[in-house]
Design an enzyme around this catalytic site. Sequence first.
Site, PDB file in Angstrom:
ATOM      1  N   HIS A  89       0.803  -1.318  -0.012  1.00 55.85           N
ATOM      2  CA  HIS A  89       0.062   0.205   0.216  1.00 55.85           C
ATOM      3  C   HIS A  89       0.919   1.239   0.222  1.00 55.85           C
ATOM      4  O   HIS A  89       2.095   1.294   0.506  1.00 55.85           O
ATOM      5  CB  HIS A  89      -0.827   0.052   1.402  1.00 55.85           C
ATOM      6  CG  HIS A  89      -0.133  -0.125   2.495  1.00 55.85           C
ATOM      7  ND1 HIS A  89       0.167  -1.276   3.052  1.00 55.85           N
ATOM      8  CD2 HIS A  89       0.341   0.709   3.569  1.00 55.85           C
ATOM      9  CE1 HIS A  89       0.786  -1.106   4.213  1.00 55.85           C
ATOM     10  NE2 HIS A  89       0.943   0.082   4.402  1.00 55.85           N
ATOM     11  N   HIS A  96       1.025   5.346   1.192  1.00 56.14           N
ATOM     12  CA  HIS A  96       0.277   6.026   2.104  1.00 56.14           C
ATOM     13  C   HIS A  96       0.228   7.417   1.201  1.00 56.14           C
ATOM     14  O   HIS A  96       1.470   8.291   0.666  1.00 56.14           O
ATOM     15  CB  HIS A  96       1.184   6.482   3.295  1.00 56.14           C
ATOM     16  CG  HIS A  96       1.209   5.096   4.300  1.00 56.14           C
ATOM     17  ND1 HIS A  96       0.501   5.298   5.440  1.00 56.14           N
ATOM     18  CD2 HIS A  96       1.867   4.072   4.390  1.00 56.14           C
ATOM     19  CE1 HIS A  96       0.674   4.168   6.193  1.00 56.14           C
ATOM     20  NE2 HIS A  96       1.565   3.424   5.320  1.00 56.14           N
TER      21      HIS A  96
HETATM   22  P1  5GP Z   1       2.236   0.130   7.298  1.00 55.70           P
HETATM   23  O1  5GP Z   1       1.978  -1.208   7.119  1.00 55.70           O
HETATM   24  O2  5GP Z   1       2.494   1.006   6.205  1.00 55.70           O
HETATM   25  O3  5GP Z   1       3.140   0.516   8.432  1.00 55.70           O
HETATM   26  O4  5GP Z   1       0.906   0.772   7.855  1.00 55.70           O
HETATM   27  C1  5GP Z   1      -0.654   0.237   7.950  1.00 55.70           C
HETATM   28  C2  5GP Z   1      -1.397   1.314   7.952  1.00 55.70           C
HETATM   29  O5  5GP Z   1      -2.822   0.796   7.779  1.00 55.70           O
HETATM   30  C3  5GP Z   1      -1.285   2.108   9.272  1.00 55.70           C
HETATM   31  O6  5GP Z   1      -1.085   3.575   9.042  1.00 55.70           O
HETATM   32  C4  5GP Z   1      -2.756   1.740   9.973  1.00 55.70           C
HETATM   33  O7  5GP Z   1      -3.317   3.108  10.522  1.00 55.70           O
HETATM   34  C5  5GP Z   1      -3.633   1.582   8.858  1.00 55.70           C
HETATM   35  N1  5GP Z   1      -4.398   0.383   9.227  1.00 55.70           N
HETATM   36  C6  5GP Z   1      -4.579  -0.513   9.937  1.00 55.70           C
HETATM   37  N2  5GP Z   1      -5.536  -1.256  10.056  1.00 55.70           N
HETATM   38  C7  5GP Z   1      -6.580  -0.697   9.456  1.00 55.70           C
HETATM   39  C8  5GP Z   1      -7.939  -0.846   9.334  1.00 55.70           C
HETATM   40  O8  5GP Z   1      -8.408  -1.789   9.781  1.00 55.70           O
HETATM   41  N3  5GP Z   1      -8.441   0.065   8.737  1.00 55.70           N
HETATM   42  C9  5GP Z   1      -8.057   1.189   8.214  1.00 55.70           C
HETATM   43  N4  5GP Z   1      -8.601   2.105   7.460  1.00 55.70           N
HETATM   44  N5  5GP Z   1      -6.627   1.437   8.112  1.00 55.70           N
HETATM   45  C10 5GP Z   1      -6.033   0.461   9.053  1.00 55.70           C
END
Ligand code: 5GP
Length: 136
Positions: free
Chosen positions: A99, A101
């Site tokens: 993903h 951001h």
């Molecule tokens: P990363 O893997 O890049 O560190 O971040 C994962 C991102 O996904 C985080 O910023 C977190 O807030 C977001 N996130 C995790 N679980 C959920 C969810 O169930 N719903 C949404 N909308 N965002 C999520």
Amino acid sequence: METCIFCKIVKGEIPSSKVYEDNEFLAFLDIGPIHKGHTLLIPKEHHEDLFTMPDNLLELMSGILKKVGAAVMKGTKADGINVGMNNKPAAGQIVFHAHYHIIPRFKGDGLRHWPQGKYENPEEMQKYSDIIKQNL
Ligand code: 5GP
Ligand code: ZN
């Protein structure tokens, strides 16, 4: 993938605040925004990170990134956006479904970028460019 939280979002098993959807991609608000409007863009198909994304999907995704990025910036009246992707736990990846951001940024919002270091000398800098080139 069964246990993947973003796959569950794609399937509608977990609710999300969607901002964009087509056959291949979905964008929705991050539940823990750095700034309100912080959006995540994902491929609907499960791929763990940047390195497991097929090239053609990644290419297609950049067009959507540009489109959704522009909408995030306009919609939140931001002065800029950061686009980022965490790959592997050491880089802070928590959800193992690739993903981007898309983070709205505002003049003087106080968020700092990573601290910058420096190379000991030009030879060391050359060494790093060499080891990267050798792995292309
Ligand atoms: P990363 O893997 O890049 O560190 O971040 C994962 C991102 O996904 C985080 O910023 C977190 O807030 C977001 N996130 C995790 N679980 C959920 C969810 O169930 N719903 C949404 N909308 N965002 C999520
Ligand atoms: Zn997934």
